[in-house]
Design a protein around this motif. Structure first.
Motif: not given
Length: 242
Positions: A190-215
């Protein structure tokens, strides 16, 4: 500026001055609490009891009403003010500012105690309740991993990185290292968005995909990635992103 004695909050009026002692007894914060209980008091009244006195122009209640107005009435925003920022208000010295910050920290720790009682995380809401007290007042992004066993019971939580206002770098090798050292079989990140925006960024999506493959390569299940703000959360699983 020297702070006033308790409840010695003279206010200019038609007859020269007006003090909190001259309020109707049921309107004085402490007396009101004794008579009606703490739930009957407004946030400003509760804070007024903490600081004890106001300024030569305002009662303690009015002073805290002014402070809360700058925070849109939200205690969560008040808790993010620094001692220096609080001292910018006329009538709040260092002692009062520290008292307010101490009260905010007590509230945060109380919330964390409730979260720590929740040792099994079954969904994104559980994750939010578990991590929100820890992350609600952060002004920078932080990335955490919650390591768990087969029963989804928490082994421990680890902060992996901290960054700026809008991003933080995440080393996937460090995430896996922590999981392997803890003998975890599954994890939630998990990580926080201090801006209050809930939608993931493209970087968030890419990181999650890479992390899932690594796991998957080390047979550890990535259960979810949850973005946390002060008012809500976004679950990658609930939104079909994992």
């Amino acid at each position: 500026m020297e702070e006033e004695n308790e409840y010695d909050c003279s206010l200019p009026g038609n007859n020269g001055s007006f003090t909190i002692k001259e309020w109707a007894k049921e309107d004085r914060p402490r007396e009101k609490m004794m008579a009606k209980g703490e739930s009957a008091l407004s946030n400003a009244e509760l804070l007024a009891i903490l600081i004890g006195s106001g300024s030569p122009r305002q009662s303690a209640v009015e002073l805290m009403q002014d402070v809360l107005r700058t925070c849109d009435g939200h205690l969560s925003l008040l808790s993010k003010l620094t001692v220096k920022e609080l001292m910018a208000f006329n009538g709040i010295g260092e002692a009062k500012a520290i008292t307010i910050k101490a009260a905010a920290e007590i509230g945060r720790r109380r919330a964390m105690e409730r979260a720590d009682d929740l040792q099994q995380l079954c969904n994104a809401e559980d994750t939010y309740l578990y991590m929100h007290p820890l992350m609600q007042d952060l002004i920078c992004e932080e990335f955490w991993v919650i390591l768990m066993n087969n029963a989804s019971r928490v082994i421990k939580r680890v902060r992996i990185s901290t960054g700026g206002l809008t991003a933080t770098a995440v080393d996937i090798r460090m995430v896996l290292k922590e999981a392997l050292l803890a003998d975890a079989t599954c994890m939630i990140v998990c990580h926080n968005h201090p801006s209050g925006k809930l939608r993931p960024s493209n970087d968030d999506l890419m990181l999650t995909e890479r992390l899932n493959r690594a796991c998957q390569t080390v047979n550890i299940k990535l259960i979810d990635h949850v973005i946390i703000t002060d008012g809500g959360y976004y679950s990658f699983v609930d939104n079909g992103k994992i």
